[in-house]
Scaffold this motif. Structure first.
Motif, mmCIF file in Angstrom:
data_model
loop_
_atom_site.group_PDB
_atom_site.id
_atom_site.type_symbol
_atom_site.label_atom_id
_atom_site.label_comp_id
_atom_site.label_asym_id
_atom_site.label_seq_id
_atom_site.Cartn_x
_atom_site.Cartn_y
_atom_site.Cartn_z
ATOM 1 N N ASP A 137 36.368 55.760 52.454
ATOM 2 C CA ASP A 137 37.621 56.111 51.791
ATOM 3 C C ASP A 137 37.480 57.310 50.859
ATOM 4 O OD1 ASP A 137 38.961 54.168 53.158
ATOM 5 O OD2 ASP A 137 39.344 52.876 51.438
ATOM 6 N N LEU A 138 36.280 57.564 50.403
ATOM 7 C CA LEU A 138 36.036 58.730 49.555
ATOM 8 C C LEU A 138 36.320 60.030 50.314
ATOM 9 C CD1 LEU A 138 34.910 59.205 46.653
ATOM 10 C CD2 LEU A 138 32.666 59.419 47.675
ATOM 11 N N PHE A 139 36.266 59.967 51.627
ATOM 12 C CA PHE A 139 36.378 61.171 52.459
ATOM 13 C C PHE A 139 37.567 61.147 53.424
ATOM 14 C CE2 PHE A 139 31.983 60.678 51.187
ATOM 15 C CZ PHE A 139 31.760 61.906 50.587
ATOM 16 N N VAL A 143 46.282 63.494 53.584
ATOM 17 C CA VAL A 143 47.507 62.739 53.863
ATOM 18 C C VAL A 143 47.226 61.245 53.923
ATOM 19 C CG1 VAL A 143 49.345 62.356 55.561
ATOM 20 C CG2 VAL A 143 48.608 64.690 55.026
ATOM 21 N N LYS A 144 46.156 60.862 54.609
ATOM 22 C CA LYS A 144 45.812 59.435 54.712
ATOM 23 C C LYS A 144 45.473 58.853 53.344
ATOM 24 C CE LYS A 144 44.170 59.126 59.459
ATOM 25 N NZ LYS A 144 43.048 58.836 60.332
ATOM 26 N N PHE A 145 44.712 59.613 52.555
ATOM 27 C CA PHE A 145 44.324 59.130 51.233
ATOM 28 C C PHE A 145 45.558 58.943 50.353
ATOM 29 C CE2 PHE A 145 42.883 59.348 46.877
ATOM 30 C CZ PHE A 145 41.723 58.594 46.891
ATOM 31 N N GLU A 146 46.417 59.942 50.330
ATOM 32 C CA GLU A 146 47.618 59.876 49.490
ATOM 33 C C GLU A 146 48.526 58.723 49.911
ATOM 34 O OE1 GLU A 146 49.358 63.804 49.569
ATOM 35 O OE2 GLU A 146 47.918 64.558 48.096
ATOM 36 N N LYS A 147 48.666 58.529 51.204
ATOM 37 C CA LYS A 147 49.515 57.452 51.710
ATOM 38 C C LYS A 147 48.907 56.082 51.383
ATOM 39 C CE LYS A 147 51.855 55.872 55.879
ATOM 40 N NZ LYS A 147 52.064 56.087 57.310
ATOM 41 N N LYS A 148 47.609 55.946 51.598
ATOM 42 C CA LYS A 148 46.944 54.656 51.384
ATOM 43 C C LYS A 148 46.899 54.269 49.903
ATOM 44 C CE LYS A 148 42.769 52.064 52.501
ATOM 45 N NZ LYS A 148 41.532 52.045 53.298
ATOM 46 N N LYS A 150 48.646 55.935 47.331
ATOM 47 C CA LYS A 150 49.863 56.300 46.597
ATOM 48 C C LYS A 150 49.551 57.186 45.391
ATOM 49 C CE LYS A 150 52.369 53.092 48.934
ATOM 50 N NZ LYS A 150 51.699 53.127 50.214
ATOM 51 N N VAL A 151 48.733 58.202 45.635
ATOM 52 C CA VAL A 151 48.371 59.129 44.571
ATOM 53 C C VAL A 151 48.358 60.547 45.139
ATOM 54 C CG1 VAL A 151 45.887 58.834 44.954
ATOM 55 C CG2 VAL A 151 46.697 59.607 42.735
ATOM 56 N N ASN A 152 48.862 61.481 44.351
ATOM 57 C CA ASN A 152 48.904 62.876 44.740
ATOM 58 C C ASN A 152 47.544 63.515 44.448
ATOM 59 O OD1 ASN A 152 49.299 65.819 43.724
ATOM 60 N ND2 ASN A 152 51.055 65.429 45.076
ATOM 61 N N THR A 153 47.008 64.233 45.415
ATOM 62 C CA THR A 153 45.676 64.828 45.263
ATOM 63 C C THR A 153 45.625 65.823 44.110
ATOM 64 O OG1 THR A 153 45.143 64.474 47.585
ATOM 65 C CG2 THR A 153 43.888 66.171 46.443
ATOM 66 N N ASP A 154 46.665 66.639 43.952
ATOM 67 C CA ASP A 154 46.667 67.613 42.850
ATOM 68 C C ASP A 154 46.627 66.914 41.494
ATOM 69 O OD1 ASP A 154 46.714 69.758 44.624
ATOM 70 O OD2 ASP A 154 48.908 69.843 44.655
ATOM 71 N N GLU A 155 47.387 65.831 41.364
ATOM 72 C CA GLU A 155 47.377 65.062 40.116
ATOM 73 C C GLU A 155 46.012 64.400 39.901
ATOM 74 O OE1 GLU A 155 49.595 64.904 37.595
ATOM 75 O OE2 GLU A 155 50.580 66.501 38.727
ATOM 76 N N LEU A 156 45.432 63.916 40.965
ATOM 77 C CA LEU A 156 44.111 63.295 40.902
ATOM 78 C C LEU A 156 43.076 64.299 40.395
ATOM 79 C CD1 LEU A 156 42.844 60.520 41.714
ATOM 80 C CD2 LEU A 156 42.258 61.589 43.879
#
Length: 174
Positions: A137-139, A143-148, A150-156
């Motif tokens: 899941d780290l990789f 799109v899959k990470f954000e959907k799974k 529920k977090v925006n990558t830029d905010e992360l």
């Protein structure tokens, strides 16, 4: 190969044969050398010295010659990464107990260390421990990470800022 590296047309047949022979002289089979060059045609532009120096550099991180060869067979692009880039990534994965990631799945080294740090910290704050046996899941793709999760990558990346972490400013990373 020519779509990935159009400049391959500029190399002479002799130059290509020499590069393949050089890889074989480093202990790769001819088939492995062909596979490496098909995967990363840019390797034709790498000098023999560059490849041997990267091999030694990786061995300085505690990997055996056999492990480094395995890594380079899977991800010959490692030879093209800067020493700083490799060192930063390997040091980070070592710091979180994932030294063997580079052997198990060297392709994961292509993800930015900033994103890996942000995701690792995100999981850690939620009580999820990422280990070498459970790291997929780290990789995930963005799109899959954000959907799974529920977090925006830029905010992360803003919340868990790797540069702030490296500068020891933990207040800015939370």
């Amino acid at each position: 190969m020519t779509r990935k590296e159009p400049s391959i047309y500029n190399y002479s047949i002799e130059s290509i044969k020499t590069k393949l022979s050089s890889l074989v002289s480093l202990g790769y089979t001819f088939e492995e050398a062909l596979s490496m060059t098909a995967n990363c045609p840019a390797i034709y532009s790498y000098s023999f010295e560059m490849i041997t120096n990267k091999t030694k550099f990786l061995m300085n991180f505690g990997y055996t010659e056999l492990e480094v060869k395995k890594m380079l067979k899977i991800l010959p692009q490692l030879c093209g990464l800067s020493y700083e880039n490799i060192m930063e990534k390997l040091s980070f994965y070592d710091s979180i107990g994932m030294h063997d990631l580079a052997i198990i799945n060297p392709r994961e080294l292509m993800q930015s260390v900033a994103l890996s740090y942000a995701r690792y910290s995100f999981f850690k704050d939620r009580g999820i421990i990422i280990t070498i046996s459970d790291y997929k899941d780290l990789f995930l793709g963005k799109v899959k990470f954000e959907k799974k999760y529920k977090v925006n990558t830029d905010e992360l990346l803003k919340t868990y800022n790797y540069a702030d972490y490296m500068n020891g400013d933990t207040a800015k990373t939370r």
